[in-house]
Motif scaffolding. Sequence first.
Motif, PDB file in Angstrom:
ATOM      1  N   GLY A 116       0.824  -1.195   0.000  1.00 26.52           N
ATOM      2  CA  GLY A 116       0.000   0.000   0.000  1.00 26.52           C
ATOM      3  C   GLY A 116       0.857   1.243   0.000  1.00 26.52           C
ATOM      4  O   GLY A 116       1.732   1.418  -0.839  1.00 26.52           O
ATOM      5  N   SER A 117       0.650   2.121   0.982  1.00 28.78           N
ATOM      6  CA  SER A 117       1.365   3.398   0.999  1.00 28.78           C
ATOM      7  C   SER A 117       2.676   3.356   1.772  1.00 28.78           C
ATOM      8  O   SER A 117       3.355   4.380   1.885  1.00 28.78           O
ATOM      9  CB  SER A 117       0.457   4.482   1.593  1.00 28.78           C
ATOM     10  N   GLU A 118       3.048   2.214   2.316  1.00 28.67           N
ATOM     11  CA  GLU A 118       4.343   2.121   3.000  1.00 28.67           C
ATOM     12  C   GLU A 118       5.462   2.357   1.986  1.00 28.67           C
ATOM     13  O   GLU A 118       5.529   1.703   0.947  1.00 28.67           O
ATOM     14  CB  GLU A 118       4.510   0.758   3.646  1.00 28.67           C
ATOM     15  N   THR A 119       6.365   3.272   2.274  1.00 29.49           N
ATOM     16  CA  THR A 119       7.312   3.727   1.264  1.00 29.49           C
ATOM     17  C   THR A 119       8.637   2.967   1.245  1.00 29.49           C
ATOM     18  O   THR A 119       9.379   3.047   0.266  1.00 29.49           O
ATOM     19  CB  THR A 119       7.620   5.225   1.455  1.00 29.49           C
ATOM     20  N   GLY A 120       8.964   2.251   2.312  1.00 24.43           N
ATOM     21  CA  GLY A 120      10.239   1.564   2.373  1.00 24.43           C
ATOM     22  C   GLY A 120      10.123   0.082   2.080  1.00 24.43           C
ATOM     23  O   GLY A 120       9.050  -0.448   1.818  1.00 24.43           O
ATOM     24  N   LEU A 121      11.260  -0.593   2.083  1.00 25.44           N
ATOM     25  CA  LEU A 121      11.334  -2.042   1.954  1.00 25.44           C
ATOM     26  C   LEU A 121      11.918  -2.596   3.240  1.00 25.44           C
ATOM     27  O   LEU A 121      12.992  -2.158   3.676  1.00 25.44           O
ATOM     28  CB  LEU A 121      12.216  -2.474   0.783  1.00 25.44           C
ATOM     29  N   ARG A 122      11.239  -3.544   3.845  1.00 28.48           N
ATOM     30  CA  ARG A 122      11.754  -4.163   5.057  1.00 28.48           C
ATOM     31  C   ARG A 122      12.697  -5.301   4.699  1.00 28.48           C
ATOM     32  O   ARG A 122      12.567  -5.931   3.662  1.00 28.48           O
ATOM     33  CB  ARG A 122      10.594  -4.688   5.896  1.00 28.48           C
ATOM     34  N   GLY A 123      13.634  -5.570   5.585  1.00 28.25           N
ATOM     35  CA  GLY A 123      14.566  -6.662   5.356  1.00 28.25           C
ATOM     36  C   GLY A 123      15.657  -6.289   4.361  1.00 28.25           C
ATOM     37  O   GLY A 123      15.727  -5.163   3.867  1.00 28.25           O
ATOM     38  N   PRO A 124      16.543  -7.237   4.039  1.00 24.97           N
ATOM     39  CA  PRO A 124      17.623  -6.949   3.092  1.00 24.97           C
ATOM     40  C   PRO A 124      17.056  -6.540   1.738  1.00 24.97           C
ATOM     41  O   PRO A 124      16.121  -7.159   1.229  1.00 24.97           O
ATOM     42  CB  PRO A 124      18.376  -8.287   2.996  1.00 24.97           C
TER      43      PRO A 124
ATOM     44  N   ASN B 215       6.062   5.653  -2.686  1.00 21.36           N
ATOM     45  CA  ASN B 215       4.680   5.372  -2.330  1.00 21.36           C
ATOM     46  C   ASN B 215       4.031   4.692  -3.535  1.00 21.36           C
ATOM     47  O   ASN B 215       3.672   5.347  -4.513  1.00 21.36           O
ATOM     48  CB  ASN B 215       3.950   6.670  -1.981  1.00 21.36           C
ATOM     49  N   THR B 216       3.887   3.377  -3.468  1.00 20.95           N
ATOM     50  CA  THR B 216       3.434   2.629  -4.632  1.00 20.95           C
ATOM     51  C   THR B 216       1.912   2.529  -4.733  1.00 20.95           C
ATOM     52  O   THR B 216       1.404   1.702  -5.501  1.00 20.95           O
ATOM     53  CB  THR B 216       4.048   1.213  -4.631  1.00 20.95           C
ATOM     54  N   THR B 217       1.185   3.393  -3.992  1.00 23.85           N
ATOM     55  CA  THR B 217      -0.254   3.458  -4.265  1.00 23.85           C
ATOM     56  C   THR B 217      -0.494   3.923  -5.695  1.00 23.85           C
ATOM     57  O   THR B 217      -1.565   3.683  -6.246  1.00 23.85           O
ATOM     58  CB  THR B 217      -0.973   4.406  -3.297  1.00 23.85           C
ATOM     59  N   VAL B 218       0.492   4.559  -6.312  1.00 26.55           N
ATOM     60  CA  VAL B 218       0.356   4.956  -7.711  1.00 26.55           C
ATOM     61  C   VAL B 218       0.245   3.740  -8.627  1.00 26.55           C
ATOM     62  O   VAL B 218      -0.290   3.827  -9.725  1.00 26.55           O
ATOM     63  CB  VAL B 218       1.545   5.841  -8.143  1.00 26.55           C
TER      64      VAL B 218
END
Length: 425
Positions: A257-265, A284-287
Motif C-alpha cells: 500500500g502506501s508504506e514507502t520503504g522495503l523491510r529486510g535486506p 509510495n506505490t499506491t500509484v
Amino acid sequence: MTFSQNAGLASRLRGRGRSGMRLAAVALAGAVVGTLAPAAVAAPAPAGADARRGGVDARAELRAFVADGSSTAAFAEVREDGRRIWRDAVGTSDLATGQPVRPDGRFRIGSVTKPFVSTVVLQLVGEGRLRLDDPVERHLPGVVPNGGAISVRQLLNHTSGLYDYTEDPRFFYQDEASLRDYALGDRRWQDYRPEQLVAIGVAHPPYFAPGQGWKYSNTNYVLAGMLIDKLTGHSWQSEVTRRIVRPLHLDDTVFPGSETGLRGPHVHAYAKLPEGPADITGLNTTVGDAAGNGISTTTDLDRFHAALFGGKLLRPAEQAALTTTVPTGSGHSSYGLGVAEADFGCGPLWGHDGGVPGWGTLLFGTADGKRQVALSYNPYEGTDQSGADAAVVALAVKTLCGATAPAGAAGAAADALSALRGAGR
C-alpha cells in the motif's frame, strides 16, 4: 523496443518499456550519495554455492547488467521441480557503503503483481462470485464509461481499450530537471486511491472499442483490484495474502500500500544526476495499486510460478482461462489473463515482467510449472538502458532454453518481450 534514457512508469508497470518518458507524479526525497565509480557497479558479489548446480551457469549473462554501468545490481534464481538449481548476484547493494548484493534480498516487482491479482479474480470466478464475461458495470456501477460493454475478461487480457492512466502527462518526467524533481522532490510520497487512478484513465478517450484490439493498460488492473474489494469486502492486498501468499509460505512477499520503504535486506535504487547518484529507493506505490504494488524475492516468485502453472491455485476451468490468449501484435508473444506466453523457439514459456523506477523484474517459466527463472535488476535511471535490455533477453534464453536454444532465440525473445512491454507506445 529499445531501452531509452527516458522511460515512462506506464511502461515500467506494464513491464519495463523504455520508449517515452517516466513517471514523476510520485516524487521522493532522495539523497545524492556521491559518484558512481565503475568499479562499484561492476564488482560482483561472491558466487554462492548454487552458482553452478544443475547444469546452469548464467553468471556471464548476469554480469552483463552491471558491466556497462546501466544497472547497479542484478540477481536471479532458477528452480526446477521445486529445487533451486542456480542462484547468483552481481553488483553493489548500497553505493554509499559498497555493500555487495545479497541474492535473497527483497525488491519491487512492478507488473509481476498482475498475475497475483488475476489469480484471485479467477478463484472468485471458480467460487461463483462472478463470471469472466460479466460486464464491469454489473459489479462497479458508474465507475467506467461504457462499462456495460467491457467484460471482466477484457480487463484481465488488456482488450478493454481503456486508456492507461500512467500515460497521462502528469505521471511523466522527460528531462534532467524533471528527473531531479523525481529524485529529490516531494511528490513521490503522494497517496492515490484506486478511484482516482481510474478517473484519470477514463478521462481520456479509449484506444479502441472493447474487444477490438490489444493494448496494455494499468487501468485494467486497478479495476480488477476494485472488483476484488467489492466482491469480498476486503482489500485486494489482503485477499492475495490470504489466498496465495500464506498458503504458499511466500514469507518475503508483501503488497505494502502506501508504506514507502522495503523491510529486510534489499538493494537500493538510484537516479543519475550531474552531482552523482541520487537514492530513489523509497516510493509510495499506491500509484501502482493492483497494477504494480508488490515486493518479493526471487525464491518467492519462482515458487508462486511453480504453484500457478503446476495447477495448485486454480480449478481446471479457470486454469484453462488463465492461459487462453489473445495476440499482442508480435509473432512471438500473446497475452492470457494476467500472464503472457512467449515463444523463444524452445517451447512455450509463461510469465510476466515488470518494474518501477530503479527496479526491473522478470518471471518466466515452462507451461507445466517445472522450471522457472526470477530476475531482479536495478537500472541506473537516467542512463542508456540498451545494455540491460540485451541482458534480460540473454539471461532468459540461457536459463530457460539453455543448450536447446535454437538459432534466432535471442531475436524471438527480444520481439516477445518488446511486445509485452508496450513497444511503440
